[in-house]
Design a protein around this motif. Structure first.
Motif, PDB file in Angstrom:
ATOM      1  N   LYS A 211       2.864 -12.697  10.692  1.00  0.00           N
ATOM      2  CA  LYS A 211       3.079 -12.869   9.954  1.00  0.00           C
ATOM      3  C   LYS A 211       4.614 -11.896   9.602  1.00  0.00           C
ATOM      4  CE  LYS A 211       1.992  -9.539   5.587  1.00  0.00           C
ATOM      5  NZ  LYS A 211       0.990  -8.933   5.362  1.00  0.00           N
ATOM      6  N   LEU A 212       5.710 -12.490   8.877  1.00  0.00           N
ATOM      7  CA  LEU A 212       7.495 -12.438   8.553  1.00  0.00           C
ATOM      8  C   LEU A 212       7.486 -10.850   8.402  1.00  0.00           C
ATOM      9  CD1 LEU A 212       8.044 -15.252   6.136  1.00  0.00           C
ATOM     10  CD2 LEU A 212       8.910 -14.573   8.956  1.00  0.00           C
ATOM     11  N   ASP A 213       8.318 -10.390   8.791  1.00  0.00           N
ATOM     12  CA  ASP A 213       8.493  -8.978   9.177  1.00  0.00           C
ATOM     13  C   ASP A 213      10.502  -8.905   8.921  1.00  0.00           C
ATOM     14  OD1 ASP A 213       9.531  -6.149  10.577  1.00  0.00           O
ATOM     15  OD2 ASP A 213       8.603  -6.061   8.551  1.00  0.00           O
ATOM     16  N   ILE A 214      10.965  -8.112   7.921  1.00  0.00           N
ATOM     17  CA  ILE A 214      12.273  -7.999   7.513  1.00  0.00           C
ATOM     18  C   ILE A 214      13.392  -7.772   8.903  1.00  0.00           C
ATOM     19  CG2 ILE A 214      12.837  -5.347   7.072  1.00  0.00           C
ATOM     20  CD1 ILE A 214      14.764  -6.732   4.834  1.00  0.00           C
ATOM     21  N   LYS A 215      12.725  -6.924   9.990  1.00  0.00           N
ATOM     22  CA  LYS A 215      13.109  -6.719  11.218  1.00  0.00           C
ATOM     23  C   LYS A 215      13.058  -8.350  11.610  1.00  0.00           C
ATOM     24  CE  LYS A 215      11.889  -2.344  11.142  1.00  0.00           C
ATOM     25  NZ  LYS A 215      10.838  -0.772  11.713  1.00  0.00           N
ATOM     26  N   ASP A 216      12.232  -9.218  12.249  1.00  0.00           N
ATOM     27  CA  ASP A 216      12.343 -10.004  12.760  1.00  0.00           C
ATOM     28  C   ASP A 216      13.461 -11.505  12.421  1.00  0.00           C
ATOM     29  OD1 ASP A 216       9.671  -8.462  14.307  1.00  0.00           O
ATOM     30  OD2 ASP A 216       8.269 -10.110  12.530  1.00  0.00           O
ATOM     31  N   ILE A 217      14.025 -11.252  11.189  1.00  0.00           N
ATOM     32  CA  ILE A 217      14.841 -12.733  10.910  1.00  0.00           C
ATOM     33  C   ILE A 217      16.333 -12.257  11.391  1.00  0.00           C
ATOM     34  CG2 ILE A 217      16.192 -13.361   9.402  1.00  0.00           C
ATOM     35  CD1 ILE A 217      12.493 -13.132   9.166  1.00  0.00           C
ATOM     36  N   PRO A 218      16.668 -13.334  12.136  1.00  0.00           N
ATOM     37  CA  PRO A 218      17.509 -13.025  13.112  1.00  0.00           C
ATOM     38  C   PRO A 218      18.982 -12.400  12.444  1.00  0.00           C
ATOM     39  CG  PRO A 218      16.707 -15.053  13.531  1.00  0.00           C
ATOM     40  CD  PRO A 218      16.002 -14.795  12.416  1.00  0.00           C
ATOM     41  N   ALA A 219      20.153 -11.906  12.965  1.00  0.00           N
ATOM     42  CA  ALA A 219      21.102 -11.844  11.855  1.00  0.00           C
ATOM     43  C   ALA A 219      21.567 -12.740  11.855  1.00  0.00           C
ATOM     44  CB  ALA A 219      21.995 -10.999  12.700  1.00  0.00           C
ATOM     45  N   PRO A 220      23.033 -13.426  11.127  1.00  0.00           N
ATOM     46  CA  PRO A 220      23.511 -14.335  10.854  1.00  0.00           C
ATOM     47  C   PRO A 220      24.610 -15.271  12.255  1.00  0.00           C
ATOM     48  CG  PRO A 220      23.935 -13.047   8.462  1.00  0.00           C
ATOM     49  CD  PRO A 220      23.324 -12.175   9.722  1.00  0.00           C
TER      50      PRO A 220
ATOM     51  N   LEU B 289      11.860 -10.699   1.898  1.00  0.00           N
ATOM     52  CA  LEU B 289      10.320  -9.502   2.617  1.00  0.00           C
ATOM     53  C   LEU B 289      10.965  -7.999   1.776  1.00  0.00           C
ATOM     54  CD1 LEU B 289      11.247 -11.388   5.823  1.00  0.00           C
ATOM     55  CD2 LEU B 289       9.158 -11.410   4.518  1.00  0.00           C
ATOM     56  N   SER B 290      11.533  -7.454   1.369  1.00  0.00           N
ATOM     57  CA  SER B 290      12.415  -5.932   0.462  1.00  0.00           C
ATOM     58  C   SER B 290      11.972  -6.045  -0.248  1.00  0.00           C
ATOM     59  CB  SER B 290      13.917  -6.542   1.145  1.00  0.00           C
ATOM     60  OG  SER B 290      14.433  -7.179  -0.315  1.00  0.00           O
ATOM     61  N   ASN B 291      10.896  -4.989  -0.347  1.00  0.00           N
ATOM     62  CA  ASN B 291      10.553  -4.749  -1.651  1.00  0.00           C
ATOM     63  C   ASN B 291      11.020  -3.191  -1.981  1.00  0.00           C
ATOM     64  OD1 ASN B 291       8.134  -6.777  -1.280  1.00  0.00           O
ATOM     65  ND2 ASN B 291       7.377  -4.871   0.264  1.00  0.00           N
ATOM     66  N   THR B 292      12.450  -3.090  -1.946  1.00  0.00           N
ATOM     67  CA  THR B 292      13.154  -1.727  -2.265  1.00  0.00           C
ATOM     68  C   THR B 292      13.893  -2.177  -3.358  1.00  0.00           C
ATOM     69  OG1 THR B 292      14.884  -2.091  -1.024  1.00  0.00           O
ATOM     70  CG2 THR B 292      12.853  -1.121   0.008  1.00  0.00           C
ATOM     71  N   MET B 293      14.052  -3.461  -3.924  1.00  0.00           N
ATOM     72  CA  MET B 293      15.078  -3.615  -4.899  1.00  0.00           C
ATOM     73  C   MET B 293      14.576  -3.521  -5.962  1.00  0.00           C
ATOM     74  SD  MET B 293      17.940  -6.164  -2.848  1.00  0.00           S
ATOM     75  CE  MET B 293      18.780  -5.019  -1.193  1.00  0.00           C
ATOM     76  N   ASP B 294      14.187  -3.140  -6.316  1.00  0.00           N
ATOM     77  CA  ASP B 294      12.909  -3.565  -7.815  1.00  0.00           C
ATOM     78  C   ASP B 294      13.954  -3.539  -9.112  1.00  0.00           C
ATOM     79  OD1 ASP B 294      10.990  -3.247  -6.517  1.00  0.00           O
ATOM     80  OD2 ASP B 294      10.362  -0.875  -6.753  1.00  0.00           O
ATOM     81  N   ASP B 295      14.848  -2.534  -9.152  1.00  0.00           N
ATOM     82  CA  ASP B 295      15.561  -2.899 -10.409  1.00  0.00           C
ATOM     83  C   ASP B 295      16.598  -3.981 -10.253  1.00  0.00           C
ATOM     84  OD1 ASP B 295      14.285  -0.410 -10.792  1.00  0.00           O
ATOM     85  OD2 ASP B 295      16.413   0.906 -10.684  1.00  0.00           O
ATOM     86  N   ILE B 296      17.519  -4.217  -9.274  1.00  0.00           N
ATOM     87  CA  ILE B 296      18.414  -5.533  -8.855  1.00  0.00           C
ATOM     88  C   ILE B 296      17.587  -7.007  -8.031  1.00  0.00           C
ATOM     89  CG2 ILE B 296      20.695  -6.122  -7.698  1.00  0.00           C
ATOM     90  CD1 ILE B 296      21.503  -2.954  -7.429  1.00  0.00           C
ATOM     91  N   GLU B 297      17.517  -7.925  -9.040  1.00  0.00           N
ATOM     92  CA  GLU B 297      16.652  -8.035  -8.866  1.00  0.00           C
ATOM     93  C   GLU B 297      17.751  -9.793  -7.978  1.00  0.00           C
ATOM     94  OE1 GLU B 297      13.802 -12.593  -9.585  1.00  0.00           O
ATOM     95  OE2 GLU B 297      13.204 -10.233 -11.542  1.00  0.00           O
ATOM     96  N   ILE B 298      17.403  -9.488  -7.235  1.00  0.00           N
ATOM     97  CA  ILE B 298      18.463 -10.956  -6.378  1.00  0.00           C
ATOM     98  C   ILE B 298      17.924 -12.148  -6.561  1.00  0.00           C
ATOM     99  CG2 ILE B 298      19.640 -11.496  -3.905  1.00  0.00           C
ATOM    100  CD1 ILE B 298      18.681  -8.995  -3.008  1.00  0.00           C
ATOM    101  N   GLU B 299      18.985 -13.246  -7.103  1.00  0.00           N
ATOM    102  CA  GLU B 299      18.642 -15.239  -7.498  1.00  0.00           C
ATOM    103  C   GLU B 299      18.308 -15.239  -5.818  1.00  0.00           C
ATOM    104  OE1 GLU B 299      20.941 -16.753 -10.190  1.00  0.00           O
ATOM    105  OE2 GLU B 299      20.106 -14.806 -11.918  1.00  0.00           O
TER     106      GLU B 299
END
Length: 475
Positions: A116-125, A158-168
């Motif tokens: 299962k994908l997790d935000i911690k598993d995504i490597p940095a740029p 994967l982030s569920n914290t940005m409810d007000d600001i929706e990133i396109e």
């Protein structure tokens, strides 16, 4: 004694018949059952209903047959005893699917546990770029842009914290000459990220109702890559190659079924919407179930060579001032290697891409054409470089293969003349390695082969050293 012998022989015969039946049943188990009506195998149509005389029929066809019979005004029960009326004999259909035409069952591969994908598993740029550096030479800006876009995309998904600001969504458009590494970059990215990825081609896409793939087929390929797991597919990546082939056709009097209309149809996919896609097929007309996939979180990467775009850019740059002291020479940009880096959205519109389509691909970056030094690097530096592949092949014959620097430069010079980028390298190496790969296995005493510039240019041969013996180079 004779009676006992007869009993033994009868028992042996019964055992032989039993073994023969078991063998036939095991042979049948190797093959898929095929529907007698629609001819779909069990893997595509689902579990079959077995009828007498070894006839099998899928549930869809059986249901349609019952529906058709129920809706007909004729009462079949009254016709059973009518003289001269003969119903279908199932035994006649037994040989309608020849045994030789049966489809062998695929071996079940061991299922890999889906992580299962997790935000911690995504490597940095910087880690994504470092992995791309191992396989792709040069193209620093393109690798950096792709690394940042992919990282931001998965942070958004994967982030569920940005409810007000929706990133396109940050869909990408890659522009670069043939052989510069567009497809290779995406394939390398697929190895790095453990997400479903589908690579498709825009040349086969047509407007709905015409022969070719429907626009939704790009999503059905992603669904297949995710093992028909809709939730996993909705977080995948789709790479659409040859995107320049769906540009508007200029001065076309006939209907443009694979141009502007395909761009219009793809708008909803790129932006994000719920689309119905066939499971396991490219066309909705196939008799397969449909499922709904939301493309809101699917990252789209489009790539194309845009062959005539350079001329459009040059025309725009030289038209700034056509007369007077500030006028620019017509041939000022003829020798400009990275003319594509000066591309603007207006140039893409003039090429034939509609503004709504370009607007849904906010990240536009270009790949540079390869020069001689880049081609030499591609030959020897990447993890799976072409030279390393041949060295491994000859190492299996216990032969060491080496290349002079002069030979690498000669190969790069020949590739530059072909003007097809890195693709030309393999064609050239295949040509001069043919004789070596043919002759070396003949002689077990050969220990090392050195490819020289003279051999590439056709004025000499390779330097061959025997095992345990060094042969001095001729001056």
């Amino acid at each position: 004694m004779k009676a006992e012998d007869n009993n033994i022989s009868e028992e042996k015969a019964e055992v032989a018949v039993q073994e023969e039946k078991e063998q036939e049943s095991s042979d049948d188990d190797e093959y898929e059952k095929v529907c007698i009506i629609c001819h779909r195998p069990e893997s595509a149509a689902g579990k079959m209903v077995e009828m007498p005389s070894n006839i099998t029929i899928c549930k869809d066809c059986l249901q349609r047959s019952f529906d058709a019979m129920n809706n007909m005004p004729i009462d079949f029960s009254k016709m059973m005893n009518m003289p001269g009326v003969q119903f279908l004999n199932l035994s006649d259909l037994e040989n309608s699917v020849p045994k030789r035409q049966k489809i062998k069952k695929k071996k079940q591969a061991s299922e890999k546990p889906v992580k299962k994908l997790d935000i911690k598993d995504i490597p940095a740029p910087h880690k994504i770029k470092a992995r791309l550096d191992e396989y792709v030479v040069g193209q620093e800006y393109a690798k950096k842009a792709m690394s940042v876009a992919v990282y931001n995309h998965y942070k958004r998904v994967l982030s569920n914290t940005m409810d007000d600001i929706e990133i396109e969504k940050s869909n990408m458009l890659m522009i670069g000459p043939t052989g510069s590494g567009k497809t290779y970059l995406v394939k390398t990215l697929a190895k790095l990220l453990d997400v479903p990825l589908a690579i498709t081609d825009a040349t086969s896409l047509t407007e709905a109702g015409y022969i070719g793939d429907d626009i939704e087929s790009v999503v059905s390929k992603l669904l297949a890559a995710a093992d028909n797991d809709v939730e996993r597919a909705e977080k995948g990546i789709i790479f659409i190659d040859e995107i320049d082939k769906i540009a508007k056709k200029k001065n076309s009097s006939q209907r443009d079924v694979s141009g502007e209309s395909v761009q219009q149809g793809m708008l909803k996919l790129l932006e994000g919407s719920e689309v119905e896609v066939p499971v396991g097929a490219n066309s909705k007309n196939a008799m397969v179930p449909l499922t709904t996939v939301n493309t809101k979180n699917i990252l789209f990467i489009c790539g194309g060579a845009f062959p005539d775009l350079e001329g459009i850019i040059k025309e725009r740059l030289t038209n700034k001032a056509s007369m007077g002291f500030n006028a620019e020479l017509k041939d000022k940009y003829d020798n400009e290697k990275n003319i594509l880096s000066k591309v603007t959205i207006e140039d893409l519109r003039n090429f034939g891409m509609i503004p709504e389509f370009i607007g849904r691909l906010p990240i536009i970056f270009t790949l540079k054409g390869l020069n001689k030094d880049s081609l030499v690097q591609i030959l020897k530096e990447p993890k799976n470089a072409i030279l390393k592949q041949y060295q491994k092949l000859l190492a299996l014959d216990e032969v060491c293969l080496k290349f002079d620097e002069g030979a690498l430069e000669a190969i790069a010079e020949k590739a530059m003349k072909k003007d097809t980028g890195a693709r030309a390298l393999r064609a050239i190496i295949e040509e001069f390695m043919l004789d070596i790969m043919y002759e070396i296995p003949k002689d077990d005493s050969i220990g090392q082969v050195t490819i020289t510039r003279e051999y590439i240019e056709g004025t000499g041969g390779p330097v061959i050293e025997l095992r345990g013996q060094g042969v001095p180079l001729l001056s």
